[in-house]
Design a protein around this motif. Structure first.
Motif, PDB file in Angstrom:
ATOM      1  N   SER A 485      54.046   1.750  -7.919  1.00 29.12           N
ATOM      2  CA  SER A 485      55.262   2.228  -8.575  1.00 29.12           C
ATOM      3  C   SER A 485      55.435   3.681  -8.193  1.00 29.12           C
ATOM      4  CB  SER A 485      55.164   2.085 -10.095  1.00 29.12           C
ATOM      5  OG  SER A 485      55.015   0.733 -10.465  1.00 29.12           O
ATOM      6  N   ASP A 486      56.669   4.043  -7.889  1.00 28.17           N
ATOM      7  CA  ASP A 486      56.926   5.411  -7.465  1.00 28.17           C
ATOM      8  C   ASP A 486      56.712   6.373  -8.626  1.00 28.17           C
ATOM      9  OD1 ASP A 486      57.496   7.437  -5.788  1.00 28.17           O
ATOM     10  OD2 ASP A 486      59.442   6.668  -5.155  1.00 28.17           O
ATOM     11  N   VAL A 487      56.625   7.640  -8.284  1.00 27.98           N
ATOM     12  CA  VAL A 487      56.434   8.661  -9.314  1.00 27.98           C
ATOM     13  C   VAL A 487      57.616   8.642 -10.271  1.00 27.98           C
ATOM     14  CG1 VAL A 487      56.145  11.127  -9.724  1.00 27.98           C
ATOM     15  CG2 VAL A 487      55.084  10.070  -7.728  1.00 27.98           C
ATOM     16  N   CYS A 488      57.328   8.680 -11.549  1.00 28.85           N
ATOM     17  CA  CYS A 488      58.394   8.677 -12.545  1.00 28.85           C
ATOM     18  C   CYS A 488      59.225   9.945 -12.418  1.00 28.85           C
ATOM     19  CB  CYS A 488      57.813   8.585 -13.962  1.00 28.85           C
ATOM     20  SG  CYS A 488      57.212   6.933 -14.380  1.00 28.85           S
ATOM     21  N   PRO A 489      60.549   9.818 -12.522  1.00 28.15           N
ATOM     22  CA  PRO A 489      61.389  11.023 -12.447  1.00 28.15           C
ATOM     23  C   PRO A 489      61.158  11.911 -13.651  1.00 28.15           C
ATOM     24  CG  PRO A 489      62.690   9.108 -13.062  1.00 28.15           C
ATOM     25  CD  PRO A 489      61.331   8.594 -12.701  1.00 28.15           C
ATOM     26  N   MET A 490      61.607  13.133 -13.519  1.00 30.86           N
ATOM     27  CA  MET A 490      61.452  14.085 -14.606  1.00 30.86           C
ATOM     28  C   MET A 490      62.192  13.577 -15.846  1.00 30.86           C
ATOM     29  SD  MET A 490      62.023  17.554 -12.372  1.00 30.86           S
ATOM     30  CE  MET A 490      61.763  18.672 -13.737  1.00 30.86           C
ATOM     31  N   GLY A 491      61.547  13.763 -16.991  1.00 30.68           N
ATOM     32  CA  GLY A 491      62.145  13.311 -18.239  1.00 30.68           C
ATOM     33  C   GLY A 491      61.726  11.923 -18.659  1.00 30.68           C
ATOM     34  N   THR A 492      60.858  11.285 -17.862  1.00 30.00           N
ATOM     35  CA  THR A 492      60.360   9.951 -18.210  1.00 30.00           C
ATOM     36  C   THR A 492      58.844   9.956 -18.179  1.00 30.00           C
ATOM     37  OG1 THR A 492      60.417   9.177 -15.917  1.00 30.00           O
ATOM     38  CG2 THR A 492      62.411   8.863 -17.249  1.00 30.00           C
ATOM     39  N   ARG A 493      58.253   8.914 -18.707  1.00 29.76           N
ATOM     40  CA  ARG A 493      56.801   8.762 -18.700  1.00 29.76           C
ATOM     41  C   ARG A 493      56.445   7.353 -18.235  1.00 29.76           C
ATOM     42  NH1 ARG A 493      54.658   5.670 -22.707  1.00 29.76           N
ATOM     43  NH2 ARG A 493      55.959   5.194 -24.534  1.00 29.76           N
ATOM     44  N   ARG A 494      55.165   7.210 -17.892  1.00 32.08           N
ATOM     45  CA  ARG A 494      54.692   5.914 -17.424  1.00 32.08           C
ATOM     46  C   ARG A 494      54.432   4.975 -18.601  1.00 32.08           C
ATOM     47  NH1 ARG A 494      50.108   7.472 -12.876  1.00 32.08           N
ATOM     48  NH2 ARG A 494      51.425   8.772 -11.548  1.00 32.08           N
ATOM     49  N   ALA A 495      54.782   3.739 -18.401  1.00 30.16           N
ATOM     50  CA  ALA A 495      54.465   2.689 -19.378  1.00 30.16           C
ATOM     51  C   ALA A 495      53.786   1.559 -18.619  1.00 30.16           C
ATOM     52  CB  ALA A 495      55.730   2.185 -20.070  1.00 30.16           C
ATOM     53  N   SER A 496      52.556   1.280 -18.974  1.00 29.67           N
ATOM     54  CA  SER A 496      51.776   0.267 -18.264  1.00 29.67           C
ATOM     55  C   SER A 496      52.452  -1.102 -18.347  1.00 29.67           C
ATOM     56  CB  SER A 496      50.359   0.189 -18.834  1.00 29.67           C
ATOM     57  OG  SER A 496      49.703   1.435 -18.712  1.00 29.67           O
ATOM     58  N   ILE A 497      52.314  -1.844 -17.266  1.00 31.48           N
ATOM     59  CA  ILE A 497      52.829  -3.213 -17.222  1.00 31.48           C
ATOM     60  C   ILE A 497      51.664  -4.148 -17.506  1.00 31.48           C
ATOM     61  CG2 ILE A 497      53.974  -4.955 -15.810  1.00 31.48           C
ATOM     62  CD1 ILE A 497      55.180  -2.680 -14.185  1.00 31.48           C
ATOM     63  N   ARG A 498      51.818  -4.956 -18.509  1.00 40.88           N
ATOM     64  CA  ARG A 498      50.728  -5.827 -18.935  1.00 40.88           C
ATOM     65  C   ARG A 498      50.302  -6.766 -17.806  1.00 40.88           C
ATOM     66  NH1 ARG A 498      50.730  -9.496 -24.481  1.00 40.88           N
ATOM     67  NH2 ARG A 498      48.520 -10.123 -24.382  1.00 40.88           N
ATOM     68  N   GLY A 499      48.985  -6.799 -17.595  1.00 42.86           N
ATOM     69  CA  GLY A 499      48.443  -7.697 -16.587  1.00 42.86           C
ATOM     70  C   GLY A 499      48.410  -7.103 -15.193  1.00 42.86           C
ATOM     71  N   LYS A 500      48.855  -5.852 -15.021  1.00 44.41           N
ATOM     72  CA  LYS A 500      48.855  -5.229 -13.702  1.00 44.41           C
ATOM     73  C   LYS A 500      47.990  -3.972 -13.730  1.00 44.41           C
ATOM     74  CE  LYS A 500      53.254  -6.963 -11.904  1.00 44.41           C
ATOM     75  NZ  LYS A 500      54.507  -6.605 -11.206  1.00 44.41           N
ATOM     76  N   ALA A 501      47.700  -3.458 -12.541  1.00 43.18           N
ATOM     77  CA  ALA A 501      46.861  -2.275 -12.426  1.00 43.18           C
ATOM     78  C   ALA A 501      47.567  -1.060 -13.019  1.00 43.18           C
ATOM     79  CB  ALA A 501      46.524  -2.015 -10.952  1.00 43.18           C
ATOM     80  N   THR A 502      46.765  -0.043 -13.312  1.00 41.21           N
ATOM     81  CA  THR A 502      47.325   1.159 -13.940  1.00 41.21           C
ATOM     82  C   THR A 502      48.299   1.885 -13.016  1.00 41.21           C
ATOM     83  OG1 THR A 502      45.386   2.407 -13.182  1.00 41.21           O
ATOM     84  CG2 THR A 502      45.317   1.493 -15.413  1.00 41.21           C
ATOM     85  N   CYS A 503      48.208   1.638 -11.709  1.00 44.86           N
ATOM     86  CA  CYS A 503      49.136   2.287 -10.780  1.00 44.86           C
ATOM     87  C   CYS A 503      50.491   1.595 -10.755  1.00 44.86           C
ATOM     88  CB  CYS A 503      48.543   2.305  -9.376  1.00 44.86           C
ATOM     89  SG  CYS A 503      47.094   3.368  -9.221  1.00 44.86           S
ATOM     90  N   CYS A 504      50.598   0.453 -11.402  1.00 44.39           N
ATOM     91  CA  CYS A 504      51.875  -0.249 -11.503  1.00 44.39           C
ATOM     92  C   CYS A 504      52.424  -0.017 -12.902  1.00 44.39           C
ATOM     93  CB  CYS A 504      51.701  -1.740 -11.247  1.00 44.39           C
ATOM     94  SG  CYS A 504      50.942  -2.125  -9.646  1.00 44.39           S
ATOM     95  N   PHE A 505      53.588   0.574 -12.994  1.00 37.92           N
ATOM     96  CA  PHE A 505      54.105   0.972 -14.302  1.00 37.92           C
ATOM     97  C   PHE A 505      55.618   1.047 -14.266  1.00 37.92           C
ATOM     98  CE2 PHE A 505      52.681   4.596 -11.777  1.00 37.92           C
ATOM     99  CZ  PHE A 505      53.858   5.308 -11.622  1.00 37.92           C
ATOM    100  N   ASP A 506      56.207   1.051 -15.470  1.00 41.05           N
ATOM    101  CA  ASP A 506      57.628   1.313 -15.629  1.00 41.05           C
ATOM    102  C   ASP A 506      57.799   2.749 -16.092  1.00 41.05           C
ATOM    103  OD1 ASP A 506      58.489  -1.239 -14.931  1.00 41.05           O
ATOM    104  OD2 ASP A 506      58.146  -1.997 -16.960  1.00 41.05           O
ATOM    105  N   CYS A 507      58.987   3.279 -15.897  1.00 40.64           N
ATOM    106  CA  CYS A 507      59.294   4.642 -16.343  1.00 40.64           C
ATOM    107  C   CYS A 507      60.277   4.564 -17.505  1.00 40.64           C
ATOM    108  CB  CYS A 507      59.891   5.463 -15.202  1.00 40.64           C
ATOM    109  SG  CYS A 507      58.764   5.681 -13.796  1.00 40.64           S
ATOM    110  N   ILE A 508      59.875   5.100 -18.647  1.00 40.69           N
ATOM    111  CA  ILE A 508      60.753   5.100 -19.822  1.00 40.69           C
ATOM    112  C   ILE A 508      60.999   6.540 -20.247  1.00 40.69           C
ATOM    113  CG2 ILE A 508      59.959   2.845 -20.579  1.00 40.69           C
ATOM    114  CD1 ILE A 508      58.231   4.199 -22.640  1.00 40.69           C
ATOM    115  N   PRO A 509      62.175   6.820 -20.820  1.00 43.54           N
ATOM    116  CA  PRO A 509      62.502   8.201 -21.195  1.00 43.54           C
ATOM    117  C   PRO A 509      61.539   8.739 -22.240  1.00 43.54           C
ATOM    118  CG  PRO A 509      64.467   6.806 -21.212  1.00 43.54           C
ATOM    119  CD  PRO A 509      63.290   5.892 -21.066  1.00 43.54           C
ATOM    120  N   CYS A 510      61.285  10.023 -22.152  1.00 41.36           N
ATOM    121  CA  CYS A 510      60.440  10.684 -23.143  1.00 41.36           C
ATOM    122  C   CYS A 510      61.187  10.770 -24.475  1.00 41.36           C
ATOM    123  CB  CYS A 510      60.069  12.094 -22.684  1.00 41.36           C
ATOM    124  SG  CYS A 510      58.943  12.149 -21.280  1.00 41.36           S
TER     125      CYS A 510
END
Length: 815
Positions: A485-510
């Motif tokens: 997963s690409d680097v989260c843009p500014m103003g967002t944070r990483r949210a882990s995707i269940r069942g996937k590695a920690t490097c795979c994540f979604d970006c949700i607003p802070c």
């Protein structure tokens, strides 16, 4: 077993994969597998010649072991743990094959290339305390001194290679890595060490494919499919060249490109995969190898390998066949297309890479291993180091025990003729020093170009140097990018995707009040006096809110306060100018002037509630407000009492009451009532002073500056005292409502007190329910409303008569 053999006073053994195991692409379970099929390996054969060269070089050196000769016996393992064990047992039994397990016939052993072979050999010969020095076994498991107390090596452990590979991954910012391991000690331990290192850096390993030593095409296709389905763009292959080559051929056949390969030292410089046919799929490969070295005198030694010189020499005939295509016709006679086969041309004319001694890596490790053993033997036999002139032996050569050789190898520390320091740490490992190799194509040939260096220190730190300008990437000029997963843009944070590695994540607003920038993994909470921006990418100072002179509400209240003060001043001037008229004189002019002064103070004290609260304004605002209103209300109270006393004195027997309401008594009463409020305010300020306070309870993004009353009791007593005086004045004025119509002062007082009480009764709930600056605005409004009510009710009618109805301003009209 065929061997390269030369007798000597002290024997050194050697095990090399002179023949390399060949593996069938198919496995048939219908019959028993055949024996191991091996093919001649020119690279490993050169390692044997380097060992022989080093031993002969030492024998010719008068400073080394004078009058003591070193001999050797070198066997083949065919890159098989089983054959390596057989070779080790043969060496332990002695040159003649007679079993003599105690002590072994050799004093030290140089073995082996594969880690699995070295594990087997060290496990068998360890109980004999025989020192073993490996030149190419890198498994970190061999550093376990409890299991392998006599094992040493001249090549760095995979522990250091894992650190180097992890440092390379970190340097280029790769976060999503694939891995391929061989199904042996080398591959499993190497990948495990690498994964442990990159986990510390937040790098995820997408998959770990396994290449089996005995495999079928279906296993290869499984790994190929794993690579095709994965999103990784960078793959580490921690496998020996023999295991990896079939997979490389399949990847090249299917034209799977666009992968940045990272190679372990086992195959990065191997000749078989380094071909133009493999380059489209593996070009730009990066990997680590031990530092290269040139041994100039070695070339002439290699060019003297000739079956005509020694027809019975082991492995030389195989070398002749593989190297030059010479076929043996009979003993000592060869034929072929090359004149070398008939012995009519020397090997000096051959330009094959076999004779290139300028970039020796593993061969140099063999060379250092021989010299390490020689130094240990010299110190054991002569009880002093090589750099000192030997006197005479302090030990009989025939009495040398392997345990003694092992103890001396542990303490070996010398600088060879190339300037390299040779020593072993407590685990039997040398210091780590690697070159970083990059596959590049030049004139149709794959070149192994050095683009950097990795050097470790005894303190555990390391130094990584990379010249990125020299690197040729498979993807072009840009460094390949490999992330799940690409680097989260500014103003967002990483949210882990269940069942996937920690490097795979979604970006949700802070969340509000937190921010993230391009380097943040989690949202960071802003400091207390700051709040997140609208984009949640940086902290901004919180908005400061208070009843300001610059906002519309503050301007209106300020204008009303100044207007009230101005009107009071005009009324004061009117009453002063007309002080001798009946209307002014009949209304107790002294108290009237005092009421006007107190009302002016009431209007002005409201200004203390506007502007940013300071300590002095917080202390003064309620004190001035309380004292001003008590002064005003106490004057009205005294005035009401005087009116009642005057009219009651007109009745029979009422004249005695007037003596209690003279000018002195009126002033004293007003002063006494006002002093009570002054004492209340003083005690309040001293015991629990009002202070400014930055309030953030109402709004998270605002700082509301307000005055904390300090003591709620003090504030309640202040308001209660004013209310008490106002209620008494109202009741007295109400009792005097039936005075003659011509004199309606009591009615005006009653009406003014009614307005005053109504305003302050409404003030309490409004004040309690008003947040921040609006609480101050409510209090100011209450002050101004009650002040205007008193001013209009008490002085409005009088000013009307004085200015507009002068005919009523006569003694006759009033009487």
């Amino acid at each position: 077993m065929p061997s390269l053999f030369k007798p000597g006073d002290i024997m050194i053994g050697g095990i090399f994969p002179i023949f390399n195991k060949e593996i069938s692409n198919t496995i048939v379970f219908e019959r028993e597998p055949g024996g191991t099929v091996c093919s001649f390996d020119l690279r490993a054969f050169r390692w044997t010649q380097v060992m022989i060269f080093a031993i002969e070089e030492i024998n010719k050196d008068p400073a080394f072991l004078p009058n003591v000769s070193l001999g050797y016996r070198i066997l083949d393992s065919c890159a098989s743990p089983t054959n390596a064990l057989r070779a080790a047992s043969t060496l332990a039994a002695g040159p003649q094959g007679i079993e003599s397990p105690c002590p072994p016939a050799i004093s030290a052993l140089i073995a082996e290339s594969g880690s699995s072979q070295s594990v087997a050999v060290a496990g068998v010969l360890g109980p004999f305390q025989l020192p073993i020095i490996s030149y190419f076994s890198t498994c970190a498991c061999l550093s376990n001194r409890d299991k392998f107390p006599t094992f040493f090596r001249t090549i760095p452990s995979d522990y250091f290679q894992a650190k180097a590979l992890a440092a390379l991954v970190k340097h280029f910012g790769w976060k999503w890595i694939g891995a391929i391991q061989s199904d042996n000690d080398y591959g499993r331990n190497g990948i495990q060490a690498f994964i442990e290192e990159v986990k510390k850096m937040g790098v995820c390993v997408a998959f770990v494919g396994t290449v089996l030593r005995t495999y079928s095409m279906s296993k290869i296709l499984d790994v190929v499919e794993m690579i095709k389905q994965s999103s990784v763009k960078v793959i580490l292959a921690f496998v020996p060249e023999g295991d990896f080559y079939p997979l490389m051929k399949e990847l090249s056949r299917q034209n799977i490109t666009g992968i940045q390969w990272i190679a372990s030292e086992a195959w990065i410089t191997a000749a078989r995969p380094s071909t133009p046919e493999m380059f489209p799929a593996f070009g730009g490969t990066l990997g680590f190898v031990v530092q290269k070295m040139a041994i100039p005198d070695l070339q002439s030694f290699l060019r003297n390998i000739n079956p005509y010189a020694d027809p019975n020499a082991a492995f030389v005939r195989d070398f002749w066949e593989v190297m030059f295509g010479c076929r043996p016709v009979s003993t000592g006679i060869y034929t072929g297309t090359n004149k070398i086969c008939e012995g009519n041309e020397t090997l000096m004319n051959s330009q094959d890479v076999f004779f290139n001694v300028t970039q020796l890596r593993v061969s140099y490790n063999v060379y250092k291993a021989v010299y390490a053993i020689a130094h240990a033997l010299h110190e054991l036999v002569f009880c002093q180091s090589v750099d000192r002139k030997p006197a005479r032996p302090c030990m009989n050569v025939s009495e040398i025990q392997p345990q003694e050789v092992t103890d001396h190898i542990k303490h070996v520390n010398f600088r060879n003729r190339f300037g390299d320091s040779v020593f072993f740490d407590q685990d039997g490992d040398p210091p780590a020093s690697y070159d970083i190799i990059n596959w590049q194509l030049d004139n149709g040939k794959v070149q192994h170009v050095t683009v950097g260096q990795f050097i470790s220190t005894q303190s555990g730190t390391y130094k990584l140097q990379i010249d990125e300008k020299k690197i040729v990437w498979m993807t072009g000029q840009m460094v390949p990018k490999s992330v799940c997963s690409d680097v989260c843009p500014m103003g967002t944070r990483r949210a882990s995707i269940r069942g996937k590695a920690t490097c795979c994540f979604d970006c949700i607003p802070c969340a509000d009040g937190t921010i993230s920038n391009s380097t943040s993994v989690e949202c960071l909470t802003c400091p207390e006096d700051f709040w997140s921006s609208r984009q949640n990418d940086h902290c901004v100072p919180k908005k400061i809110e208070f009843l300001s002179y610059h906002e519309p509400l503050g301007i209106c209240l300020t204008a009303a306060s100044l207007l009230g003060t101005f009107i009071c001043s005009i009324v004061f001037a009117i009453f002063t100018y007309h002080r001798s008229t009946p209307v002014v004189r009949a209304n107790n002019s002294e108290l009237s002037f005092l009421i006007l002064v107190s009302l002016k103070l009431c209007f002005l004290c409201s200004l203390l509630f506007i502007g940013q609260p300071q300590l002095w304004t917080c202390q003064l605002r309620h004190a001035v407000f309380g004292i001003s209103f008590v002064l005003c209300v106490s004057c009205i109270l005294v005035k009401t009492m005087v009116v009642l006393a005057v009219f009651k004195s007109s009745k029979p027997g009422g004249g005695a009451n007037l003596k209690w309401f003279g000018s002195v008594q009126q002033r004293g009463t007003v002063l006494g009532l006002t002093c009570v409020q002054a004492i209340v305010c003083t005690v309040w300020i001293i015991s629990a002073s009002p202070t400014p306070y930055a309030n953030t309870r109402y709004h998270n993004d605002k700082i509301i500056y307000e005055c904390v009353v300090g003591s709620t009791t003090g504030f309640a007593v202040l308001l209660g005292y004013i209310s008490l005086l106002a209620i008494i004045s109202f009741l007295l004025a109400f009792l005097a409502r039936n005075l003659p119509d011509n004199f309606n002062e009591a009615k005006f007082i009653t009406f003014s007190m009614l307005i005053f009480c109504a305003v302050w009764v409404a003030f309490v709930p409004a004040y309690v329910n008003s947040p921040g600056k609006y609480a101050d605005a409510v209090e100011v409004f209450a002050i101004l409303a009650s002040s205007f009510g008193l001013l209009v009710a008490l002085f409005g009618p009088k000013c009307y008569i004085i200015l507009l109805k002068p005919e009523k301003n006569t003694r006759k009209a009033i009487m």
